[in-house]
Motif scaffolding. Structure first.
Motif: not given
Length: 150
Positions: A135-140, A114-115, A35-36
């Motif tokens: 939801y996606l956060e930084d693609g995760i 935010g897990a 994860c960038v």
């Protein structure tokens, strides 16, 4: 080996402690999870940093954020266990201690996090409940979860 737990404000961290924290966060979140993302998000200097040390090695870490910084409620974030220290319960102990500390330090009744979605069952076992859709956060994939103190 026993683990030693410490709590520090940002300006109380030594340069070697801060380096170990950043090294562990990058090793897991950037390299292991591919994860960038911008780890230096201007929240560390307002957070309490909980560290778990096995001798001179950082085994577990999280940061405890005041109400209003990430969520309306106090929060716990950047929860991470060193790959070489996994499977012995440090993650659970880290979170249980972080919850206890957060409720006491901020004199609050609720904690929001935010897990990462795949850890939903882990956080539920500590007392958090899901309060959002995925939801996606930084693609995760992530979900918001909340713990209500008894």
């Amino acid at each position: 080996m026993a683990i030693t737990w410490k709590y520090h404000a940002f300006d109380e961290l030594s340069s070697s402690e801060l380096y170990a924290i950043l090294q562990l966060r990058n090793a897991v979140f950037v390299l292991e999870q591919h994860c960038v993302y911008q780890d230096a998000d201007n929240k560390d200097d307002q957070s309490i940093h909980q560290t778990g040390w096995e001798g001179n090695s950082l085994a577990a870490y999280c940061r405890i954020l005041p109400p209003g910084l990430s969520f309306k409620e106090a929060s716990i974030g950047r929860v991470v266990t060193s790959p070489v220290s996994r499977g012995v319960g440090y993650g659970r102990e880290l979170m249980e201690r972080a919850v206890e500390f957060t409720l006491s330090y901020y004199n609050c009744r609720r904690i929001t996090i935010g897990a990462q979605h795949y850890l939903e069952n882990f956080y539920e076992s500590i007392g958090f409940v899901k309060i959002s859709d995925m939801y996606l956060e930084d693609g995760i994939p992530h979900i918001e979860m909340q713990l209500q103190a008894k």
